[in-house]
Design an enzyme around this catalytic site. Sequence first.
Site, PDB file in Angstrom:
ATOM      1  N   CYS A 232       0.417  -1.071   0.353  1.00  0.00           N
ATOM      2  CA  CYS A 232       0.237   0.092   0.087  1.00  0.00           C
ATOM      3  C   CYS A 232       0.951   1.489  -0.213  1.00  0.00           C
ATOM      4  O   CYS A 232       0.276   2.039  -0.444  1.00  0.00           O
ATOM      5  CB  CYS A 232      -1.205  -0.320   0.941  1.00  0.00           C
ATOM      6  SG  CYS A 232      -2.921  -1.181   0.802  1.00  0.00           S
ATOM      7  N   GLU A 357      -2.985  -4.051  -5.181  1.00  0.00           N
ATOM      8  CA  GLU A 357      -4.428  -4.825  -4.597  1.00  0.00           C
ATOM      9  C   GLU A 357      -5.078  -3.377  -5.221  1.00  0.00           C
ATOM     10  O   GLU A 357      -6.255  -2.720  -3.899  1.00  0.00           O
ATOM     11  CB  GLU A 357      -4.478  -4.851  -3.310  1.00  0.00           C
ATOM     12  CG  GLU A 357      -3.941  -3.699  -2.529  1.00  0.00           C
ATOM     13  CD  GLU A 357      -3.746  -4.690  -1.078  1.00  0.00           C
ATOM     14  OE1 GLU A 357      -3.845  -4.091   0.117  1.00  0.00           O
ATOM     15  OE2 GLU A 357      -3.256  -5.993  -0.940  1.00  0.00           O
TER      16      GLU A 357
END
Length: 799
Positions: A232, A357
């Site tokens: 992330c 993602e």
Amino acid sequence: MDTTTAALTIHPRRRGAELGDMFGIFFEDINHAADGGLYAELVQNRSFEFDPIDHREYHALTAWETVERGGGKAAVTIETSHPLNERNPHYAVIEILAEGAGVGILNQGFNSGISLTKGESYLFSVYARRDNSFNEPLVLTLESHEGVVHAEASITVDSAEWRKYEVRLTAQDTDVSSRLVLVTTGSGKLYLDMVSLFPEATFRGRPGGMRKDISEWLAALKPKFMRFPGGCLIHDGSLNPDARDSLYHWKNTLGDVAQRPSRRNNWSYNQTLGLGYYEYFQFCEDIGAKPLPVLPGGYNPHRNQAVPLDELEPWIQDALDLIEFANGDSSTPWGSKRAELGHPEPFGLEYVGIGNEEVGEPFFERYPYFHRAIKERYPDIKVINSSGPFAAGSEYDRGWNSAKGHGSDLVDEHYYQSPEWFLANYHRYDNFKADEPKVFLGEFASWGNSYYNALAEAAYMTGLERNAHAVGLVCYAPMLCNADYVNWKPDMIWFNNHQVYGTPNYYVQKLFMNHHGDQLLAVEGSGFSAPQAAAASAIIGPIVLTASNTAAEFYDIELLNRVTGEKRTFSGLSPEVNTMKDLPEGSNIPRVLELGETGWEHYTLSLKARRTAGPKGFIIEFGRKDDHNRLFWELGGWLNQDTMVCAVVDGRNSVLTQSMFSVETDVEYSLVLEVSGREIRTYIDGELVNETEDKLPTIEPLYYTASMELSSGDIILKAVNVQAEAVTAHINIDDNIQGGMNVDVFELSGHNLEDENSFEHPEQIVPQERSFSTEESGFAYTFPKQSVTVFRIRQRVSQ
């Protein structure tokens, strides 16, 4: 007499899919994996750039203390008016008010302090200047908390302008809790920046390099690739490249570490970027892993911010420049930059990931621009698309549709699930097609670092290997965790400032990577007992309505038995629940509404819901046994972006399916939950938003796969027995083997399912090795209960 009837027969001449680079590692700077971890810098906040934007408790003097000795007095402040460089403008100022026996500052290091080993040398450097007392020494000591000096040196800061000073210190004692102390005498002001201390003995002896012990643990895995730098952290930040909390920009990580800007790490700490892209590529080369960098795709799903399409070109150019930096010859602009840094030869980059993602249309609108530009300039580079952080659902499907539509080489799948989910989904990739994009399982783990977790993962990994026609790359995540700075569990390797240990999960990964194989071999099982299917059962149990840090109303609640037609309505219940953190004192508003036990196997729950306050949405629990075993439908989860159905087994959650949905305040929603056996459907305002099945594990009598290592000719057989009893089978090699075989065995077995490794017992769970020979073309073997076994089988060579 051998009475074994079960057999595994390996056919060396019947070759299957190539395994390629299947098993590798993933480095993300989470849990202080870089600063305070793999990156060997021992000084925390070396450039005085810590800031509340990194962590609300940070300030420019975090990890520093004022030192005043023998009557000395000092004022320590932070200035920016005359910086060493504009990208790191903060520096420390020590104003000597009274010299006494010396004044200055000390650094606490990471964890319990700076770890020293007797006889080892440490390389100190600092940028410094002063406005007076140019002949007074700056004394550097490494001291215990009690003031015992373990090492000492001095430098003379003899300039009013910034200069770099360096010196070596050798530890006279071992101490895992020492501090770096800098004191001086005289008068005036002393200015300091980039205060650094590295062990001289870094991995491969590289100055300013990697911590040796952690690196050796990673090298021992023998990974085929390393994915980096996240995670992330690559896409969570401001779209402004000059912002202190900008998205990750690889070009900021090159060159002199003093010139690299500090960065907010999205895991709530500071990232020095001392471990940058050149160091990543170099480290991959050092451990024999192919580099697999991941770049932002012009979208931050954490903040729902996207680069306008007409401003996307610089982001695309960054991707093209990265490939040139890695692969271009020294005549190219970025290839010459790599050569200037000390690596004239290309790094041989083969893979590039775009996005991490990702969820949401903005990413998939931008991905094609990156894909086309990379393929036009570098057609041999394998481009990796994203399918979100969950194993199923509309965003997962969107990612795969994008990959198929644009011809992505691989699709990055991520999921963290219960061990039971992994066992239940062993056959997940059996029907994936060889002529479509391959699976890159870029992040996966079961929730936990126990032996049971490792066993379930090993069983699942045999299924990944068996499906090498469709599965291209696999890596466990996260890889590293500093035990004193935990953001996430589980993790493959745990460490503090002087110790490292591998989890059972680590040893499973090591077994699969050390014994990788190049090409699948046909292997057939016969004579085994039938797979043990879980007893058929429907999802039954109480239903509970609640919310997620939200105040909500639930009303018009009806439960329908779809077999008998019986209906239940719920009147007299308080329509309100409030799970916000701070309920008014004395409030009698409930946190949950309990609808009671159903006992029905096929039912429909319908209701209306309204959020009256709070940032998220609603939760409908069903099939509830207790707090640790239940299913739930959550609306407005993760930053109020999801509708998902989840199953919790023994306190470990699996997201069964996910779609995008945001709950708005004071909007009425009509919600419907349908349960049929173990099949689940959910509807919002008449629209189907989730559809899934909560599968129960079917336990195979043995999980196995076979491959050939071409360089050695070794046949590699991996077998996992998750049952509570041993399994005996005959291993047959269907080939013309003369003179028998030599067999090396590597095995994890003999442990309780709940056992874990620890700093106190780092080798409680490690593989055992042994060898034997046979004059036959086969042998009987008893696979211990709950075991992971790897065989290397080779023909005996006559002496």
